[in-house]
Design a protein around this motif. Structure first.
Motif, PDB file in Angstrom:
ATOM      1  N   MET A   1       0.846  -1.169   0.000  1.00  0.00           N
ATOM      2  CA  MET A   1       0.000   0.000   0.000  1.00  0.00           C
ATOM      3  C   MET A   1       0.899   1.243   0.000  1.00  0.00           C
ATOM      4  O   MET A   1       1.854   1.336   0.752  1.00  0.00           O
ATOM      5  CB  MET A   1      -0.893  -0.018   1.239  1.00  0.00           C
ATOM      6  N   ASN A   2       0.594   2.198  -0.844  1.00  0.00           N
ATOM      7  CA  ASN A   2       1.353   3.436  -0.924  1.00  0.00           C
ATOM      8  C   ASN A   2       0.805   4.461   0.058  1.00  0.00           C
ATOM      9  O   ASN A   2      -0.398   4.666   0.143  1.00  0.00           O
ATOM     10  CB  ASN A   2       1.283   4.032  -2.334  1.00  0.00           C
ATOM     11  N   ALA A   3       1.696   5.108   0.781  1.00  0.00           N
ATOM     12  CA  ALA A   3       1.282   6.161   1.718  1.00  0.00           C
ATOM     13  C   ALA A   3       1.108   7.465   0.947  1.00  0.00           C
ATOM     14  O   ALA A   3       1.828   7.746  -0.009  1.00  0.00           O
ATOM     15  CB  ALA A   3       2.331   6.331   2.800  1.00  0.00           C
ATOM     16  N   VAL A   4       0.119   8.235   1.360  1.00  0.00           N
ATOM     17  CA  VAL A   4      -0.118   9.542   0.759  1.00  0.00           C
ATOM     18  C   VAL A   4       0.454  10.582   1.709  1.00  0.00           C
ATOM     19  O   VAL A   4       0.195  10.545   2.910  1.00  0.00           O
ATOM     20  CB  VAL A   4      -1.631   9.784   0.545  1.00  0.00           C
ATOM     21  N   GLU A   5       1.236  11.490   1.184  1.00  0.00           N
ATOM     22  CA  GLU A   5       1.838  12.518   2.021  1.00  0.00           C
ATOM     23  C   GLU A   5       0.772  13.469   2.556  1.00  0.00           C
ATOM     24  O   GLU A   5      -0.207  13.781   1.877  1.00  0.00           O
ATOM     25  CB  GLU A   5       2.873  13.302   1.222  1.00  0.00           C
ATOM     26  N   SER A   6       0.967  13.918   3.784  1.00  0.00           N
ATOM     27  CA  SER A   6      -0.018  14.791   4.426  1.00  0.00           C
ATOM     28  C   SER A   6      -0.222  16.092   3.655  1.00  0.00           C
ATOM     29  O   SER A   6      -1.339  16.601   3.576  1.00  0.00           O
ATOM     30  CB  SER A   6       0.397  15.089   5.864  1.00  0.00           C
ATOM     31  N   GLY A   7       0.832  16.631   3.079  1.00  0.00           N
ATOM     32  CA  GLY A   7       0.704  17.863   2.303  1.00  0.00           C
ATOM     33  C   GLY A   7      -0.210  17.698   1.102  1.00  0.00           C
ATOM     34  O   GLY A   7      -0.989  18.594   0.772  1.00  0.00           O
ATOM     35  N   THR A   8      -0.152  16.535   0.485  1.00  0.00           N
ATOM     36  CA  THR A   8      -1.006  16.242  -0.660  1.00  0.00           C
ATOM     37  C   THR A   8      -2.471  16.197  -0.233  1.00  0.00           C
ATOM     38  O   THR A   8      -3.345  16.745  -0.911  1.00  0.00           O
ATOM     39  CB  THR A   8      -0.603  14.899  -1.299  1.00  0.00           C
ATOM     40  N   VAL A   9      -2.733  15.572   0.904  1.00  0.00           N
ATOM     41  CA  VAL A   9      -4.101  15.473   1.410  1.00  0.00           C
ATOM     42  C   VAL A   9      -4.643  16.861   1.751  1.00  0.00           C
ATOM     43  O   VAL A   9      -5.775  17.206   1.398  1.00  0.00           O
ATOM     44  CB  VAL A   9      -4.164  14.547   2.646  1.00  0.00           C
ATOM     45  N   LEU A  10      -3.845  17.673   2.423  1.00  0.00           N
ATOM     46  CA  LEU A  10      -4.299  19.017   2.790  1.00  0.00           C
ATOM     47  C   LEU A  10      -4.574  19.876   1.565  1.00  0.00           C
ATOM     48  O   LEU A  10      -5.565  20.607   1.519  1.00  0.00           O
ATOM     49  CB  LEU A  10      -3.278  19.710   3.697  1.00  0.00           C
ATOM     50  N   LYS A  11      -3.727  19.791   0.560  1.00  0.00           N
ATOM     51  CA  LYS A  11      -3.964  20.554  -0.667  1.00  0.00           C
ATOM     52  C   LYS A  11      -5.248  20.103  -1.355  1.00  0.00           C
ATOM     53  O   LYS A  11      -6.017  20.922  -1.845  1.00  0.00           O
ATOM     54  CB  LYS A  11      -2.766  20.416  -1.619  1.00  0.00           C
ATOM     55  N   ALA A  12      -5.477  18.794  -1.358  1.00  0.00           N
ATOM     56  CA  ALA A  12      -6.708  18.265  -1.959  1.00  0.00           C
ATOM     57  C   ALA A  12      -7.932  18.743  -1.190  1.00  0.00           C
ATOM     58  O   ALA A  12      -8.947  19.135  -1.786  1.00  0.00           O
ATOM     59  CB  ALA A  12      -6.668  16.750  -2.001  1.00  0.00           C
ATOM     60  N   ALA A  50      -9.165  15.661   7.585  1.00  0.00           N
ATOM     61  CA  ALA A  50      -8.160  14.684   7.143  1.00  0.00           C
ATOM     62  C   ALA A  50      -7.972  13.577   8.170  1.00  0.00           C
ATOM     63  O   ALA A  50      -7.773  12.410   7.802  1.00  0.00           O
ATOM     64  CB  ALA A  50      -6.843  15.387   6.869  1.00  0.00           C
ATOM     65  N   MET A  51      -8.054  13.901   9.452  1.00  0.00           N
ATOM     66  CA  MET A  51      -7.900  12.880  10.487  1.00  0.00           C
ATOM     67  C   MET A  51      -9.020  11.847  10.444  1.00  0.00           C
ATOM     68  O   MET A  51      -8.853  10.726  10.873  1.00  0.00           O
ATOM     69  CB  MET A  51      -7.831  13.512  11.874  1.00  0.00           C
ATOM     70  N   ARG A  52     -10.180  12.253   9.923  1.00  0.00           N
ATOM     71  CA  ARG A  52     -11.325  11.350   9.857  1.00  0.00           C
ATOM     72  C   ARG A  52     -11.341  10.504   8.581  1.00  0.00           C
ATOM     73  O   ARG A  52     -12.188   9.629   8.437  1.00  0.00           O
ATOM     74  CB  ARG A  52     -12.634  12.128   9.959  1.00  0.00           C
ATOM     75  N   LEU A  53     -10.435  10.764   7.667  1.00  0.00           N
ATOM     76  CA  LEU A  53     -10.398   9.989   6.418  1.00  0.00           C
ATOM     77  C   LEU A  53      -9.778   8.628   6.629  1.00  0.00           C
ATOM     78  O   LEU A  53      -8.972   8.379   7.413  1.00  0.00           O
ATOM     79  CB  LEU A  53      -9.626  10.751   5.340  1.00  0.00           C
TER      80      LEU A  53
END
Length: 53
Positions: A1-12, A50-53
């Motif tokens: 499984m690939n991890a998604v960087e937190s910065g990417t999630v916040l920008k999205a 993001a914490m709830r995703l």
């Protein structure tokens, strides 16, 4: 499984939920404050989502 960087999630999240929508929701629920914070309120809301995703 690939991890998604937190910065990417916040920008999205910031793209999906505009700052103005968050500000309006906070004003509608009387959750806006006049204090100075390290992070703006809209960033904190995005972090909580993001914490709830």
């Amino acid at each position: 499984m690939n991890a998604v960087e937190s910065g990417t999630v916040l920008k999205a999240l910031e793209t999906a939920i505009p700052k103005e929508a968050i500000s309006q929701a906070m004003a509608d629920t009387h959750s806006d404050k006049e204090r100075k914070r390290t992070f703006p309120s809209h960033i904190i809301v995005c972090l909580v989502i993001a914490m709830r995703l």
